[in-house]
Enzyme design. Sequence first.
Site, PDB file in Angstrom:
ATOM      1  N   ARG A   1      -1.226  -2.357   5.208  1.00 26.86           N
ATOM      2  CA  ARG A   1       0.036  -3.010   5.525  1.00 26.86           C
ATOM      3  C   ARG A   1       1.264  -2.515   4.759  1.00 26.86           C
ATOM      4  NH1 ARG A   1      -0.251  -9.310   6.413  1.00 26.86           N
ATOM      5  NH2 ARG A   1      -0.221  -9.370   4.152  1.00 26.86           N
ATOM      6  N   ASP A   2       1.144  -1.535   3.908  1.00 24.17           N
ATOM      7  CA  ASP A   2       2.346  -0.977   3.286  1.00 24.17           C
ATOM      8  C   ASP A   2       2.135   0.489   2.960  1.00 24.17           C
ATOM      9  OD1 ASP A   2       4.897  -0.812   2.339  1.00 24.17           O
ATOM     10  OD2 ASP A   2       4.450  -1.615   0.363  1.00 24.17           O
ATOM     11  N   LEU A   3       1.793   1.254   3.971  1.00 22.48           N
ATOM     12  CA  LEU A   3       1.515   2.655   3.746  1.00 22.48           C
ATOM     13  C   LEU A   3       2.828   3.429   3.813  1.00 22.48           C
ATOM     14  CD1 LEU A   3      -1.129   4.152   3.298  1.00 22.48           C
ATOM     15  CD2 LEU A   3      -1.136   4.728   5.705  1.00 22.48           C
TER      16      LEU A   3
ATOM     17  N   THR B   1       7.198  -1.240   4.668  1.00 24.13           N
ATOM     18  CA  THR B   1       8.550  -0.741   4.431  1.00 24.13           C
ATOM     19  C   THR B   1       9.140  -0.241   5.756  1.00 24.13           C
ATOM     20  OG1 THR B   1       7.651  -0.065   2.319  1.00 24.13           O
ATOM     21  CG2 THR B   1       9.828   0.764   2.878  1.00 24.13           C
TER      22      THR B   1
ATOM     23  N   ASN C   1       3.387   5.170  -1.835  1.00 26.53           N
ATOM     24  CA  ASN C   1       2.106   4.544  -2.163  1.00 26.53           C
ATOM     25  C   ASN C   1       0.918   5.474  -1.980  1.00 26.53           C
ATOM     26  OD1 ASN C   1       3.430   2.240  -2.768  1.00 26.53           O
ATOM     27  ND2 ASN C   1       3.105   1.280  -0.766  1.00 26.53           N
TER      28      ASN C   1
END
Lengths: 344, 184
Positions: free
Chosen positions: A163-165, A199, A169
């Site tokens: 959910r936040d690739l 993002t 990261n």
Amino acid sequence: LQTPSCEKNTSRSLTQMENYLKGSIIGRGTYGIVYKVTCLKTGKVFALKCHRSPVLRDEDTEQKDATIGVEDATVRELSCLSALRGHPNVIQIHDLFIDGENIAMLMPYAPYTLTVIHNGHGLKVNYDHGKALQVIPLSFVAHFSVQVANALSYMHGRNIIHRDLTPRNVLLTKDLTVKVADMGLARQSSKRMSPNVVTEPYRAPELFGDNSPKDYTCAIDMWSLGVMIADAMEGKVVFAEREKGSGTVSTYDIIVKTLCPRNHVKAPVTSWDIDDVMPNVMECTLVKRIVLQLLTFRENERLLAHELLQDQEWVQAAHMTEEDKNMVIHQIQQQQLRQASKRF
Amino acid sequence: MEPQLMCCEGNRPAIRRAYRDSNLLTDRVLHALLRAEDKYLPASNYFKCVQREIAPYMRRIVATWMLEVCEEQKCEEEVFPLAMNYMDRFLSVEPTKKNHLQLLGAACMFLASKLKETIPLTAEKLCIYTDNSVRPTQLLQMELLVLNKLKWDLASVTPLDFIDHFLSQLPIRRENRPILRKHA
């Protein structure tokens, strides 16, 4: 009722923290701060991620977070990392400290991140010579995407969505092995999930929009991966909001204008030519094939991680020669130098 | 595979729901779940081997209380089985006094709720459900103790994770699936 004494039982106390020397800050976010630390006994370098967590705060303080205990982001990140322990492309935890109000995770220090793909040049293919003249070699693009897909395939198989690739990261070790990190938003797939994740430039189209329930699945991570490949080819954030004419065009508008199929309910009146938005992707047949399978507007048509890994041509393209590796490492170091000089 | 759309209506309208992920209903995922389940299984003989004070009927009383709290708070359906998994795993490694059992149950619900819910349960609310026999500070300490004993390994596989897999294998009409799921 007697309070169970947990101090002696909690993972590590402050005394063991003192074996590590805190160095410079290497990352900052809503979750807390990441420091570079050195072990005083062995001289080895690690990264220490300090979650801000109001552990054991005074009972009578009226603050709302007084009784939250360990933050849910911390619980989720650590339980996901425990579930994924042992995978070569997921960051590992060496140790865990409770340092006052903080919970600190000791992780291996990865010197580079994938932000190197935003070098402003991208990858240019010179067809005249049948050989690529490029700043970032194609093999690196295939290499990082295959390793990220490896991690995602493992995560998705365990019901966990990152959910936040984003490039920030995706960490890289000295020999450019991918380590997917920052699972603060990761969670086990469930019926009720918040749509406000990822993002913005890496957010899949089904996550944008009104307040209606969002049809979202592990395919959102695959979209993020597709955007990262496109970014690497173009050398910039392709779906960053931009000025055009008199106004700003948002990430979502760019996606709709370039990728929404004509027979879709959300099809725009005027669409943009995808050749203008990502010219380098469209120029290379292999990358075009992969990227267009990942950046599908409808999430049920999107390639899944294990399917990407079955693409023989792409997996074979991921072989990096020593020369390719040195070229990328040189690029990263140049970029880090530029950033360091900007700071002073 | 046909995408399935289920359970989009929330009890709490402020929360937006996502749909079930049909990408995750493949044999590949089922096998991975089966493999992973082993890691999260409690010891079946802890009443005999680990615990001195705690008997099966006490676990039953606390479990009933936990289910009531979860139902009254309209927790996600995953929260209760997950909390029970934490409690059993904790009891498999740590001899516990019987007067700490409710505290343990509350801490397990506290953690399961954080892992699974958009708006987790608060410590105060849980303490009220214990008739204030537990204070929030105790709950927070117990939380850390549970996290430590379970080594932060909280993403357990519970029987609930298999229901959708089994349902997708059955030759039933799609519109009947939500009803069947409720009774499973």
